[in-house]
Design a protein around this motif. Sequence first.
Motif, short mmCIF file in Angstrom:
data_model
loop_
_atom_site.label_atom_id
_atom_site.label_comp_id
_atom_site.label_asym_id
_atom_site.label_seq_id
_atom_site.Cartn_x
_atom_site.Cartn_y
_atom_site.Cartn_z
N LEU A 17 13.31 4.72 -10.09
CA LEU A 17 12.64 3.82 -9.16
C LEU A 17 11.37 4.46 -8.60
O LEU A 17 10.33 3.81 -8.46
N PHE A 18 11.44 5.75 -8.30
CA PHE A 18 10.27 6.49 -7.83
C PHE A 18 9.14 6.42 -8.86
O PHE A 18 7.98 6.18 -8.52
N ASN A 19 9.48 6.64 -10.12
CA ASN A 19 8.48 6.59 -11.18
C ASN A 19 7.83 5.21 -11.28
O ASN A 19 6.61 5.09 -11.48
N GLN A 20 8.66 4.16 -11.14
CA GLN A 20 8.13 2.80 -11.26
C GLN A 20 7.23 2.45 -10.07
O GLN A 20 6.17 1.84 -10.24
N ILE A 43 1.71 5.07 -4.00
CA ILE A 43 1.56 3.76 -4.62
C ILE A 43 0.07 3.50 -4.80
O ILE A 43 -0.72 3.66 -3.87
N LYS A 44 -0.31 3.12 -6.00
CA LYS A 44 -1.72 2.95 -6.34
C LYS A 44 -2.45 2.01 -5.39
O LYS A 44 -1.90 0.99 -4.96
N GLN A 150 8.28 -6.83 -6.70
CA GLN A 150 8.56 -7.44 -5.40
C GLN A 150 8.76 -6.36 -4.32
O GLN A 150 8.29 -6.51 -3.19
N LEU A 151 9.44 -5.30 -4.69
CA LEU A 151 9.66 -4.20 -3.75
C LEU A 151 8.34 -3.52 -3.40
O LEU A 151 8.06 -3.21 -2.24
N ARG A 152 7.52 -3.30 -4.42
CA ARG A 152 6.21 -2.67 -4.19
C ARG A 152 5.33 -3.55 -3.31
O ARG A 152 4.66 -3.06 -2.39
N ASP A 153 5.34 -4.86 -3.57
CA ASP A 153 4.55 -5.78 -2.75
C ASP A 153 5.01 -5.77 -1.30
O ASP A 153 4.19 -5.86 -0.37
N LYS A 154 6.32 -5.70 -1.10
CA LYS A 154 6.85 -5.67 0.26
C LYS A 154 6.34 -4.44 1.01
O LYS A 154 5.94 -4.53 2.19
N LEU A 155 6.30 -3.31 0.33
CA LEU A 155 5.81 -2.08 0.95
C LEU A 155 4.30 -2.14 1.18
O LEU A 155 3.80 -1.67 2.20
N LYS A 156 3.57 -2.73 0.23
CA LYS A 156 2.11 -2.76 0.31
C LYS A 156 1.60 -3.76 1.34
O LYS A 156 0.63 -3.49 2.05
N ASN A 157 2.24 -4.90 1.40
CA ASN A 157 1.67 -6.01 2.16
C ASN A 157 2.23 -6.18 3.57
O ASN A 157 1.75 -7.03 4.33
#
Length: 664
Positions: A17-20, A43-44, A150-157
């Motif tokens: 998950l960390f890699n993704q 996160i990019k 979806q998880l990345r978006d939650k963290l980013k936004n």
Amino acid sequence: MTTVALMGNPNTGKTTLFNQLTDSYAYVGNWTGVTVEKKMGSIKHTKIVVVDLPGIYSLNPITKDESVAINYLLENDTDIILNVTNANQLKRNLLLSIELLEFGKPVIIALNMIDDLKRTGVYYDIQTLEKRLGCIVKTTNARNHDGIEQLRDKLKNSPVDEFPTANLKLDYPKEIKKELNLATTKLVKNYQVSEKFATWLTIQFMNKNKIVRQFASHNNFKPLLEKADLFDKEKFEEKIFQTRLNFIEETLTSARENVSSSSNIQMTSKIDKVVTNPILGLPIFVAIFYLMFKLSFDWIGTPLSDQLNAFLSGPISNYSNTFLKSIGAMPFLRSLIVDGIIAGVGGVLTFIPQIMVLFACISILEDSGYMARAALVTDRVMQAIGLNGKAFIPLIIGFGCNVTGIMAARTIEQPKERLITTLISPFMSCSARLPIYSLFVAAFFPKNQALIVLSIYFLGIIVALAMAKFYQLIFHVKENTVFIVELPQYHLPRFDIIWRGTWDKSKGFVRKAGTIIFAGTVLIWLLSNFGPSGFVTNIDKSFSAMLGQFLLPLFVPIGITSWEAISALFTGILAKEVISSSMMVLFHTTSQTTLIATFGQLFTPISAYALLVFILLYVPCFATIGTIKSETGSTKWAVYSVFSSILIAYALSFVIFQVGSLFM
């Protein structure tokens, strides 16, 4: 900058998950003990830093690496905790989740491996879980990239202050709540700590968390220290555990939804009846490793290595020599580049196909879930020498690199068992030794290359186990830790994971070729071209020859009659890969074929095997020696490792050569 702490039980897919999330690559394995220290990525296009912490079962650390996680919470002001769970093992995983929720920071729980849960015919209502736990819950399958975006978006936004702060309050027994309120009030009033942190700290103190108790003692938190005996006498630890377990069972029961039945678990169980069978398990383990070496040395790796060698020693070497002549390069410089750098570094690079095939095989075993079974299968053998299957995991990791194997020993609870595992890890045949093995098995055992290399690998295991038994007696190890390992469901290995794992490990080998091997090659070229009188045209007058000839009488009893081989062994202390490149330089050849023919005049099959055994066991490389020092916290053990390994290597090689010479 926002900091996200990635925490969870071992083998929940946390590192995947960390890699993704970070689009980076950390070592991934479908077994316990992969992350032995914290890793960081971002996160990019954001200022979000993700910290991958070692897998833990609770915040009360048992092993050295588990203490990294609890110390991180105590010493760092993390913004969000991302708790990665195995959706198929929630009853156990949520014990850690409760401790993190009580910490008082925003928490996101990722139900990872959701596909495994669905195959069991069970599903959980996410809204019910969120309501009961008081935090955000997301479903993911990191292996297949499901839910990651979806998880990345939650963290980013979502700004940090929009995440709900975890505020889980369990209905602990009255006596616990009474003492909890008293201690929390005093800590907030007299020690200027927040109410949430004071509550969490008190619960952890009651729960006999040794790191928290050290923290409380260091800060002189009297409201806790003065009540320690009471907490222990009233068995608050057991009552806290039971309260948490009851809450988890109630939560999962209310959220559970049965979908449909599946035979996936039954299939895993059927396979395990064979591969973990007390009788068949070990033979299957040996057969799998034999197949790995057949692929690496007979079927795929060696043919590709031969083609790469022909290219480097032929067109590349000839073109470079011609080009240097055309621009008027001095013979000295020409010799350094062609006979030194190209012969040495190029000679090592030719073994990349074999190394990549071997790493690919290991990655397949890891990603499929077999490596956890390998540890279980070997547990009976390890118990006989005073260790357990958990100690075998660092040894298997040592097949890739002894440094990471030794670091993985942090997962072992008992200090003496951890020290023993650290001391025996250098006997495992790391990938750096493969180039020199390849040269000699091609020269003397062309029809049985895989079998000979397999015997070397297993000889290293046997020596390691024998020394472990010896240390058990010397250190008076009387009690063994119980070996508990989670056996994940089998997965079809994913090509992208296998490729990234193979490439990452192989890239490290290539990087060494450009740095350490390059430096070692230049060093051995200088030593073989200079002597007391300066530049020499006769290598027998060089510093290398002087060193090798001086030590030759010591090595003759183990079958080494060539001073060149002895000089090359010294460069192996820098890095084992340098041995083969040094031999290329010392024997003045860029071709493996020529070098193999030269070996035929200097060694017999039995002396060649004795040399391989010596290379397997003698002095660890500098990086391994440094890691032993740092992991044991003692120079004494690092020095001991050097001298003991030389003695063991010499003694075993002597026996093999002398006894073998009677029959050959």
